[in-house]
Design a protein around this motif. Structure first.
Motif, mmCIF file in Angstrom:
data_model
loop_
_atom_site.group_PDB
_atom_site.id
_atom_site.type_symbol
_atom_site.label_atom_id
_atom_site.label_comp_id
_atom_site.label_asym_id
_atom_site.label_seq_id
_atom_site.Cartn_x
_atom_site.Cartn_y
_atom_site.Cartn_z
ATOM 1 N N SER A 19 86.252 12.664 37.898
ATOM 2 C CA SER A 19 85.100 12.913 38.711
ATOM 3 C C SER A 19 83.733 12.303 38.015
ATOM 4 O O SER A 19 83.908 12.124 36.724
ATOM 5 C CB SER A 19 84.620 14.248 39.039
ATOM 6 N N THR A 20 82.816 11.890 38.688
ATOM 7 C CA THR A 20 81.531 11.264 38.098
ATOM 8 C C THR A 20 80.589 12.458 37.299
ATOM 9 O O THR A 20 80.779 13.566 37.623
ATOM 10 C CB THR A 20 80.710 10.440 38.966
ATOM 11 N N VAL A 21 79.781 12.088 36.745
ATOM 12 C CA VAL A 21 78.775 12.999 36.113
ATOM 13 C C VAL A 21 77.924 13.957 37.165
ATOM 14 O O VAL A 21 77.952 14.933 37.075
ATOM 15 C CB VAL A 21 77.633 12.156 35.054
ATOM 16 N N PRO A 22 77.313 13.107 38.195
ATOM 17 C CA PRO A 22 76.741 14.059 39.156
ATOM 18 C C PRO A 22 77.694 14.907 39.815
ATOM 19 O O PRO A 22 77.135 15.989 40.101
ATOM 20 C CB PRO A 22 76.459 13.047 40.241
ATOM 21 N N GLU A 23 78.611 14.437 39.975
ATOM 22 C CA GLU A 23 79.804 15.734 40.549
ATOM 23 C C GLU A 23 80.100 16.790 39.746
ATOM 24 O O GLU A 23 80.097 17.844 40.133
ATOM 25 C CB GLU A 23 81.191 15.124 41.038
ATOM 26 N N ARG A 24 80.272 16.484 38.361
ATOM 27 C CA ARG A 24 80.250 17.699 37.302
ATOM 28 C C ARG A 24 79.160 18.476 37.518
ATOM 29 O O ARG A 24 79.296 19.739 37.251
ATOM 30 C CB ARG A 24 80.757 16.966 36.050
ATOM 31 N N ILE A 25 78.174 18.089 37.322
ATOM 32 C CA ILE A 25 76.882 18.782 37.341
ATOM 33 C C ILE A 25 76.891 19.633 38.690
ATOM 34 O O ILE A 25 76.583 20.945 38.636
ATOM 35 C CB ILE A 25 75.431 17.916 37.388
ATOM 36 N N ASP A 26 77.213 18.891 39.902
ATOM 37 C CA ASP A 26 77.063 19.784 41.025
ATOM 38 C C ASP A 26 78.139 21.050 40.992
ATOM 39 O O ASP A 26 78.034 22.170 41.415
ATOM 40 C CB ASP A 26 77.394 19.212 42.238
ATOM 41 N N GLN A 27 79.366 20.742 40.201
ATOM 42 C CA GLN A 27 80.427 21.609 40.343
ATOM 43 C C GLN A 27 79.816 22.964 39.149
ATOM 44 O O GLN A 27 80.090 23.938 39.422
ATOM 45 C CB GLN A 27 81.628 21.143 39.767
ATOM 46 N N PHE A 28 79.325 22.442 38.270
ATOM 47 C CA PHE A 28 78.690 23.341 37.336
ATOM 48 C C PHE A 28 77.689 24.383 37.878
ATOM 49 O O PHE A 28 77.533 25.642 37.789
ATOM 50 C CB PHE A 28 78.072 22.772 36.067
ATOM 51 N N PHE A 29 76.624 23.994 38.613
ATOM 52 C CA PHE A 29 75.758 24.586 39.397
ATOM 53 C C PHE A 29 76.289 25.528 40.409
ATOM 54 O O PHE A 29 75.681 26.542 40.905
ATOM 55 C CB PHE A 29 74.413 23.784 39.713
ATOM 56 N N SER A 30 77.411 24.936 40.992
ATOM 57 C CA SER A 30 77.826 25.783 42.330
ATOM 58 C C SER A 30 78.934 26.778 41.956
ATOM 59 O O SER A 30 79.114 27.493 42.798
ATOM 60 C CB SER A 30 78.579 24.818 43.103
ATOM 61 N N ARG A 31 79.115 27.048 40.636
ATOM 62 C CA ARG A 31 80.083 28.028 40.224
ATOM 63 C C ARG A 31 79.406 29.618 40.591
ATOM 64 O O ARG A 31 78.280 29.669 40.375
ATOM 65 C CB ARG A 31 80.245 28.085 38.713
ATOM 66 N N LYS A 32 80.168 30.556 40.817
ATOM 67 C CA LYS A 32 79.671 31.690 41.216
ATOM 68 C C LYS A 32 78.664 32.555 40.142
ATOM 69 O O LYS A 32 77.869 33.175 40.015
ATOM 70 C CB LYS A 32 80.755 32.604 41.780
ATOM 71 N N GLY A 33 79.442 32.313 38.782
ATOM 72 C CA GLY A 33 78.938 32.873 37.540
ATOM 73 C C GLY A 33 77.513 32.444 37.267
ATOM 74 O O GLY A 33 76.726 32.793 36.326
ATOM 75 N N PHE A 34 77.137 31.141 37.664
ATOM 76 C CA PHE A 34 75.984 30.601 37.159
ATOM 77 C C PHE A 34 74.655 31.123 37.468
ATOM 78 O O PHE A 34 73.878 31.196 36.712
ATOM 79 C CB PHE A 34 75.883 28.983 37.613
ATOM 80 N N ASN A 35 74.624 31.565 38.770
ATOM 81 C CA ASN A 35 73.463 32.397 38.959
ATOM 82 C C ASN A 35 73.101 33.625 38.085
ATOM 83 O O ASN A 35 72.176 34.133 37.803
ATOM 84 C CB ASN A 35 73.357 32.787 40.588
ATOM 85 N N LEU A 36 74.565 34.416 38.026
ATOM 86 C CA LEU A 36 74.418 35.454 36.932
ATOM 87 C C LEU A 36 73.939 35.234 35.769
ATOM 88 O O LEU A 36 73.119 36.172 35.023
ATOM 89 C CB LEU A 36 75.518 36.154 37.042
ATOM 90 N N ILE A 37 74.310 34.158 34.945
ATOM 91 C CA ILE A 37 74.058 33.822 33.671
ATOM 92 C C ILE A 37 72.824 33.376 33.818
ATOM 93 O O ILE A 37 71.927 33.640 32.757
ATOM 94 C CB ILE A 37 75.182 32.487 33.108
ATOM 95 N N ALA A 38 72.119 32.563 34.793
ATOM 96 C CA ALA A 38 70.672 32.142 34.629
ATOM 97 C C ALA A 38 69.782 33.409 34.749
ATOM 98 O O ALA A 38 68.822 33.279 34.254
ATOM 99 C CB ALA A 38 70.500 31.289 35.995
ATOM 100 N N PHE A 39 69.983 34.292 35.698
ATOM 101 C CA PHE A 39 69.600 35.414 35.767
ATOM 102 C C PHE A 39 69.323 36.428 34.562
ATOM 103 O O PHE A 39 68.453 36.740 34.001
ATOM 104 C CB PHE A 39 69.855 36.667 36.877
ATOM 105 N N GLY A 40 70.431 36.517 33.913
ATOM 106 C CA GLY A 40 70.381 36.857 32.631
ATOM 107 C C GLY A 40 69.526 36.142 31.400
ATOM 108 O O GLY A 40 69.090 36.999 30.661
ATOM 109 N N ILE A 41 69.682 35.144 31.482
ATOM 110 C CA ILE A 41 69.019 34.435 30.601
ATOM 111 C C ILE A 41 67.426 34.377 30.833
ATOM 112 O O ILE A 41 66.694 34.759 29.830
ATOM 113 C CB ILE A 41 69.159 32.824 30.681
ATOM 114 N N ILE A 42 66.787 34.455 32.017
ATOM 115 C CA ILE A 42 65.558 34.595 32.269
ATOM 116 C C ILE A 42 65.031 36.082 31.944
ATOM 117 O O ILE A 42 64.007 36.307 31.738
ATOM 118 C CB ILE A 42 65.227 34.204 33.801
ATOM 119 N N ALA A 43 66.035 37.023 32.355
ATOM 120 C CA ALA A 43 65.576 38.412 32.077
ATOM 121 C C ALA A 43 65.515 38.698 30.371
ATOM 122 O O ALA A 43 64.508 39.148 30.119
ATOM 123 C CB ALA A 43 66.729 39.463 32.552
ATOM 124 N N VAL A 44 66.345 38.044 29.636
ATOM 125 C CA VAL A 44 66.365 38.252 28.403
ATOM 126 C C VAL A 44 65.052 37.382 27.693
ATOM 127 O O VAL A 44 64.191 37.964 26.811
ATOM 128 C CB VAL A 44 67.445 37.565 27.336
#
Length: 73
Positions: free
Chosen positions: A2-27
């Motif tokens: 896969s190309t770099v843009p596809e890897r980036i899309d896969q990373f941001f589309s993971r289910k846990g990403f939103n939870l991790i992002a919320f946790g970082i913002i809260a901290v």
């Protein structure tokens, strides 16, 4: 492979990403405001917060009236 843009899309589309992002913002918010947790009230905070009967005895009418006035919630 896969190309770099596809890897980036896969990373941001993971289910846990939103939870991790919320946790970082809260901290970060907790860190930013941590010096105010033990601060004293100043100026008009005593009559507006400490002595405010609408906060001490919350009813539906007092809750709705908190959104009116010069300094709503």
């Amino acid at each position: 492979m896969s190309t770099v843009p596809e890897r980036i899309d896969q990373f941001f589309s993971r289910k846990g990403f939103n939870l991790i992002a919320f946790g970082i913002i809260a901290v970060l918010i907790l860190i930013a405001y941590s010096n105010t947790f033990h601060a004293d009230f100043h100026f008009d905070d005593n009559p507006s917060i400490v002595e405010n009967y609408q906060i001490k005895q919350t009813t539906w009418n007092s809750f709705l009236s908190m959104f009116n006035g010069t300094r709503p919630i």
